[in-house]
Enzyme design. Structure first.
Site, short mmCIF file in Angstrom:
data_model
loop_
_atom_site.label_atom_id
_atom_site.label_comp_id
_atom_site.label_asym_id
_atom_site.label_seq_id
_atom_site.Cartn_x
_atom_site.Cartn_y
_atom_site.Cartn_z
N HIS A 119 43.90 37.27 50.75
CA HIS A 119 45.01 37.97 51.43
C HIS A 119 44.57 38.16 52.88
O HIS A 119 43.38 38.34 53.15
CB HIS A 119 45.24 39.38 50.91
N ASP A 122 42.22 41.03 53.38
CA ASP A 122 40.89 40.94 52.78
C ASP A 122 39.87 40.44 53.80
O ASP A 122 38.70 40.79 53.74
CB ASP A 122 40.82 39.88 51.65
N GLU A 250 54.18 35.13 41.91
CA GLU A 250 53.28 35.54 40.82
C GLU A 250 53.93 36.67 40.02
O GLU A 250 53.99 37.81 40.47
CB GLU A 250 51.94 35.99 41.41
N HIS A 289 48.83 39.51 33.44
CA HIS A 289 50.23 39.85 33.74
C HIS A 289 51.12 39.45 32.57
O HIS A 289 52.08 40.15 32.23
CB HIS A 289 50.71 39.16 35.01
N ASP A 325 46.07 46.69 34.10
CA ASP A 325 45.56 45.44 34.63
C ASP A 325 44.06 45.52 34.89
O ASP A 325 43.63 45.86 35.98
CB ASP A 325 46.32 45.14 35.94
N ASP A 327 41.87 43.08 34.89
CA ASP A 327 41.36 41.96 35.70
C ASP A 327 39.91 41.60 35.39
O ASP A 327 39.07 41.53 36.29
CB ASP A 327 41.47 42.30 37.20
N ASP A 357 41.10 35.65 39.58
CA ASP A 357 41.59 36.94 40.08
C ASP A 357 41.00 38.00 39.14
O ASP A 357 41.70 38.60 38.33
CB ASP A 357 43.13 36.95 40.05
C1 XUL Z 1 47.74 41.83 41.37
C2 XUL Z 1 47.42 40.42 41.60
C3 XUL Z 1 47.25 40.01 43.02
C4 XUL Z 1 47.78 38.66 43.34
C5 XUL Z 1 47.70 38.31 44.81
O1 XUL Z 1 47.81 42.18 40.04
O2 XUL Z 1 47.27 39.65 40.67
O3 XUL Z 1 45.90 40.09 43.30
O4 XUL Z 1 47.11 37.68 42.64
O5 XUL Z 1 48.35 39.21 45.60
CO CO Z 2 46.79 37.64 40.57
#
Ligand code: XUL
Ligand code: CO
Length: 455
Positions: A119, A122, A250, A289, A325, A327, A357
């Protein structure tokens, strides 16, 4: 106050200084035994091995992400930073950004990931104005250009952070204030152009704040129209500057907002259709997601592929016991194998990739944990790809599906699909023939047994 801008050419950390690993991780095959000198080697990720006619590296197209690995500091809602990276905390933010870039590219070199993702916020600190933010980004872009040249690492996708700054708390494109829409548009224009200059293969839009908390203060119809307009502007600009990458949305059902407009594949497809964008925009699908939307990952990939909008993957996992989430780095072989089987059935990952991610757990505080997390995930995905390859090559699953639907190749099946029947003609035929369909087993358990055999 304007921060000092460090010259783009000034690298602040010598290569390899942050990690104890010095040399890129090697492929040693399944028999690899770790030693003190070589604690990790790839057992399955043999990037040049041909899998269904393509190099493994090209089938998987791994990417490491900037945000979780280099921006994330281990903070959770109950606790402060735990990672204490040398470029976090007090200090000249541009010098820190350069330090971060050095370490990031050193990680990419060590693990051998061919791509990265970022991003805007970032990689360079936000300035007092958008102009200043863009200038800072431009300095980092010059550093990226040089590092990408030196290492051969490519950009899978760039994206604009339209969710962290408080100006976006009520949304970016879907904000009740058109000034916020304008600001978001300006930010996306800049990052889309930067992504284009860096040869990015895709551009991603994740709408974390494009949703709402309560209808008591929200005009949902208006917000959807704003979002459609925004996406049209992005596509228009892509063509204007000649960007050949894919524009990707996304999907995510919730978090941070309660209801997000890009809920899942089906919802986004409807939105794209309604805005005439279904041939212009594809999807970046994220494992966790999908789970949060009440689907499994395979479903989302298969549906996107069936609708012609499968673009790329954010590869992570959730936790079966937690409904948010998390991750986490992928580590479940059967799950990832089924995922990659769907990717292969979809014709492969194409211009997309497998972007991690994913973030370290808060207690994984050693620099080397970043290496272990990525490398283990890459090896796991490689192993899963070999399982998926067996599933394709053996063909038993595919044959079962073909047989199950073969009735549709009969004259009746074809006539129905070609629009040659009506309710009346069908009713007449059923009666005339005394038709009584014979149910057949779908054999789910046998097929699950087959899959376990491939693993
Ligand atoms: C948030 C997510 C983000 C996107 C990019 O859940 O997945 O990091 O991948 O903005
Ligand atoms: Co993502």
């Amino acid at each position: 106050m304007t921060q000092t801008l460090v010259p783009a050419s000034m690298d602040t950390a010598p290569r390899g200084a942050y990690f104890s690993f010095r040399e890129p991780l090697a492929f040693r095959g399944e028999g690899f035994v770790p030693t003190a000198e070589e604690p990790f080697a790839y057992r399955f990720y043999d990037k040049n091995r041909l899998v269904l006619g393509r190099r493994m590296e090209d089938q998987l197209r791994f990417a490491a992400c900037y945000w979780h690995s280099f921006v994330g500091d281990g903070t959770d809602p109950f606790g402060d930073a735990s990672f204490l990276r040398p470029w976090h905390g007090a200090g000249d933010p541009m010098a820190q950004a350069l330090h971060k870039a050095d370490v990031a590219f050193d990680l990419f070199r060590l693990i051998g990931t061919p791509f990265f993702t970022f991003h805007d916020r970032d990689v360079a600190p936000e300035g007092a104005t958008l102009r200043e933010s863009n200038e800072r980004l431009r300095r980092i872009e010059a550093v990226f250009e040089r590092k990408m040249d030196q290492t051969g690492v490519k950009l899978l996708w760039g994206t604009a952070n339209l969710f962290s700054n408080r100006r976006y708390m009520a949304g970016a494109a879907t904000n009740p204030d058109p000034d916020v829409f304008a600001y978001a548009a300006a930010q996306v224009k800049n990052v889309l152009e930067m992504t284009h200059r860096l040869g990015g293969h895709n551009y991603v839009l994740w709408g974390g704040r494009e949703g709402y908390e309560t209808l008591l203060n929200t005009d949902l119809k208006r917000e959807l129209a704003q979002l459609g307009r925004f996406l049209n502007l992005v596509v228009e600009h892509k063509h204007k500057i000649g960007f050949k990458g894919q524009i990707l949305i996304e999907p995510k059902p919730a978090e941070p907002t309660k209801h997000q407009y890009d809920h899942d594949v089906a919802t986004v497809y409807g939105f794209l259709k309604a805005n005439g964008l279904e041939t212009e925009v594809k999807l970046n699908l994220e494992q966790n997601h999908a789970l949060l939307a009440g689907h499994n990952f395979e479903h989302e990939i298969a549906l996107a592929s069936a609708l012609g909008i499968f673009g790329s993957i954010d590869m992570n996992r959730g936790d079966e016991m937690l409904g948010w989430d998390t991750d986490q780095f992928p580590n479940n072989l059967p799950q990832v194998a089924l995922t990659l089987y769907e990717v292969l059935k979809a014709g492969g990952i194409g211009q997309g990739g497998l972007n991690f991610d994913a973030k370290l757990r808060r207690q994984s505080i050693d620099p080397d944990d970043l290496v272990w997390a990525h490398a283990s995930a890459m090896d796991l995905c490689a192993r899963a790809l070999l399982v998926a390859e067996k599933m394709v090559q053996d063909g038993a699953l595919q044959r079962h599906v073909q047989t199950r639907y073969q009735g549709w190749d009969s004259p009746r099946g074809r006539a129905i699909l070609q629009g040659e029947c009506s309710l009346e003609t069908l009713a007449r035929d059923v009666e005339a023939e005394g038709l009584e369909p014979q149910p057949r087993s779908s054999q789910q358990e046998r097929l699950e047994h087959l899959v376990n055999g491939y693993i």
